[in-house]
Motif scaffolding. Structure first.
Motif, PDB file in Angstrom:
ATOM      1  N   GLY A  76       0.807  -1.211   0.000  1.00 10.65           N
ATOM      2  CA  GLY A  76       0.000   0.000   0.000  1.00 10.65           C
ATOM      3  C   GLY A  76       0.840   1.261   0.000  1.00 10.65           C
ATOM      4  O   GLY A  76       1.796   1.383   0.768  1.00 10.65           O
ATOM      5  N   GLY A  77       0.512   2.207  -0.876  1.00  2.48           N
ATOM      6  CA  GLY A  77       1.198   3.488  -0.921  1.00  2.48           C
ATOM      7  C   GLY A  77       2.557   3.475  -1.578  1.00  2.48           C
ATOM      8  O   GLY A  77       3.284   4.474  -1.521  1.00  2.48           O
ATOM      9  N   HIS A  78       2.920   2.396  -2.235  1.00  2.92           N
ATOM     10  CA  HIS A  78       4.255   2.268  -2.815  1.00  2.92           C
ATOM     11  C   HIS A  78       4.201   1.718  -4.234  1.00  2.92           C
ATOM     12  O   HIS A  78       3.317   0.927  -4.579  1.00  2.92           O
ATOM     13  CB  HIS A  78       5.135   1.330  -1.969  1.00  2.92           C
ATOM     14  CG  HIS A  78       5.478   1.873  -0.629  1.00  2.92           C
ATOM     15  ND1 HIS A  78       4.577   1.919   0.413  1.00  2.92           N
ATOM     16  CD2 HIS A  78       6.641   2.404  -0.149  1.00  2.92           C
ATOM     17  CE1 HIS A  78       5.166   2.454   1.483  1.00  2.92           C
ATOM     18  NE2 HIS A  78       6.413   2.745   1.170  1.00  2.92           N
ATOM     19  N   GLY A 113       7.917   4.754   2.541  1.00  2.05           N
ATOM     20  CA  GLY A 113       7.260   5.980   2.962  1.00  2.05           C
ATOM     21  C   GLY A 113       7.234   6.088   4.476  1.00  2.05           C
ATOM     22  O   GLY A 113       7.878   5.313   5.191  1.00  2.05           O
ATOM     23  N   PHE A 117       2.058   0.450   6.515  1.00  2.00           N
ATOM     24  CA  PHE A 117       1.560   0.096   5.191  1.00  2.00           C
ATOM     25  C   PHE A 117       1.306  -1.403   5.096  1.00  2.00           C
ATOM     26  O   PHE A 117       2.140  -2.210   5.531  1.00  2.00           O
ATOM     27  CB  PHE A 117       2.577   0.505   4.118  1.00  2.00           C
ATOM     28  CG  PHE A 117       2.998   1.937   4.195  1.00  2.00           C
ATOM     29  CD1 PHE A 117       2.206   2.944   3.652  1.00  2.00           C
ATOM     30  CD2 PHE A 117       4.177   2.288   4.854  1.00  2.00           C
ATOM     31  CE1 PHE A 117       2.592   4.269   3.729  1.00  2.00           C
ATOM     32  CE2 PHE A 117       4.572   3.614   4.935  1.00  2.00           C
ATOM     33  CZ  PHE A 117       3.776   4.616   4.368  1.00  2.00           C
ATOM     34  N   PRO A 148      -5.151  -2.552  -0.452  1.00  2.00           N
ATOM     35  CA  PRO A 148      -4.504  -1.401  -1.065  1.00  2.00           C
ATOM     36  C   PRO A 148      -5.034  -1.142  -2.467  1.00  2.00           C
ATOM     37  O   PRO A 148      -5.299  -2.080  -3.239  1.00  2.00           O
ATOM     38  CB  PRO A 148      -3.025  -1.819  -1.110  1.00  2.00           C
ATOM     39  CG  PRO A 148      -2.875  -2.910  -0.120  1.00  2.00           C
ATOM     40  CD  PRO A 148      -4.196  -3.613  -0.080  1.00  2.00           C
ATOM     41  N   GLU A 150      -3.430  -0.204  -4.897  1.00  2.00           N
ATOM     42  CA  GLU A 150      -2.458  -0.672  -5.887  1.00  2.00           C
ATOM     43  C   GLU A 150      -2.827  -2.034  -6.474  1.00  2.00           C
ATOM     44  O   GLU A 150      -2.417  -2.373  -7.586  1.00  2.00           O
ATOM     45  CB  GLU A 150      -1.061  -0.747  -5.257  1.00  2.00           C
ATOM     46  CG  GLU A 150      -0.401   0.595  -5.008  1.00  2.00           C
ATOM     47  CD  GLU A 150      -0.906   1.305  -3.761  1.00  2.00           C
ATOM     48  OE1 GLU A 150      -0.498   2.448  -3.546  1.00  2.00           O
ATOM     49  OE2 GLU A 150      -1.716   0.707  -3.000  1.00  2.00           O
TER      50      GLU A 150
END
Length: 268
Positions: A76-78, A113, A117, A148, A150
């Motif tokens: 998540g977030g990457h 980040g 996550f 996520p 993504e």
């Protein structure tokens, strides 16, 4: 009929799965509904936690050790940068998520980040997932049910990867082509090559030093990972993408006197 007359009584729920479907896999997504999907032996409700600092460059080595499940993996977030598959370097490829067949291994790089996550491995087509956590700062972890975004972004499959120059087979016309058709169906569970069940004496002989092209055509509704023991091989082409029927994949292998071990799958 009394089950006791034919053997020991069965106990526990049936784990046979019907209706597992994935467009990415071209249809049937598996036959077994497992009670849990794990990352490093832990459930999504009690996950492994990996700690790092914001900005750290992290290598994730991800192995699908499952027997009946393809996993769609995202952090998540990457963004993920794929560097190796099955231990061999590939041209670095960026993606939001990647698909791992049974027995496959990917190395990916991420720049961490700041926060907590989910590293989520969604059991493709089975409405379940495994997960771990990457923690680089304070804050509460997301719930186990969180998926996520993504996972619905760019999904990398093996046909998008290209071997790095150091790992690529030298250019050469194959000495021979062996064509194999994957056959069988769910009704009788009679999976085979060219309609013939496995037998130890059924072989495709090759000579040391030959360059051989294997062409697999998957004529079934099932997604079939393949593993070639004792050889390094390159996935050289696929037809009809990942999901359409029929699906053909070509693999080129060298047959030297000394060989390396690798594994891969036929995309569908």
């Amino acid at each position: 009929m009394d089950d006791s007359a034919s053997g020991p009584a069965r106990s526990g729920p049936s784990r046979m799965m019907m209706g597992a479907h994935s467009e990415l896999l071209g249809g049937d997504a598996g036959d077994v509904a497992y009670p849990h999907y794990l990352v490093n032996g832990r459930t999504a409700e009690d996950p492994s936690v990996f700690t790092a600092k914001p900005g750290d460059r992290i290598r994730l080595r991800i192995v699908n050790a499952g027997g009946d499940t393809a996993f769609r993996v995202a952090l998540g977030g990457h963004e993920l940068t794929v560097t190796h598959t099955d231990g061999f370097p590939v041209e670095h490829t960026r993606t939001d998520a990647l698909l791992l067949g049974m027995g496959e291994r990917y190395d990916v790089l991420v720049t961490a980040g700041d926060g907590v996550f989910p590293l989520t491995a969604e059991a493709e087509g089975k409405s379940a997932a495994a997960r771990a956590l990457l923690r680089t700062g304070g804050g509460a972890a997301p719930a186990a049910s969180v998926r996520p975004g993504e996972l619905r972004g760019r999904v990398l499959t093996a046909d998008r990867l290209r071997a790095a120059e150091s790992a690529a087979l030298p250019a050469r016309t194959p000495d021979r082509t062996i064509r194999i058709r994957l056959t069988g169906g769910m009704a009788t569970y009679d999976w085979a090559f060219d309609g013939t069940p496995y037998a130890p004496d059924r072989r495709q002989p090759v000579r040391a030093g030959e360059r051989v092209r294997l062409e697999f055509t998957n004529a079934t509704a099932m997604w079939h990972p393949l593993h070639l023991h004792g050889h390094t091989f390159a996935l050289t082409g696929t037809s009809a993408g990942t999901g359409a029927v029929p699906r053909t994949a070509s693999a080129t292998l060298a047959a030297p006197a000394r060989t390396r071990r690798s594994s891969s799958r036929t995309p569908r």
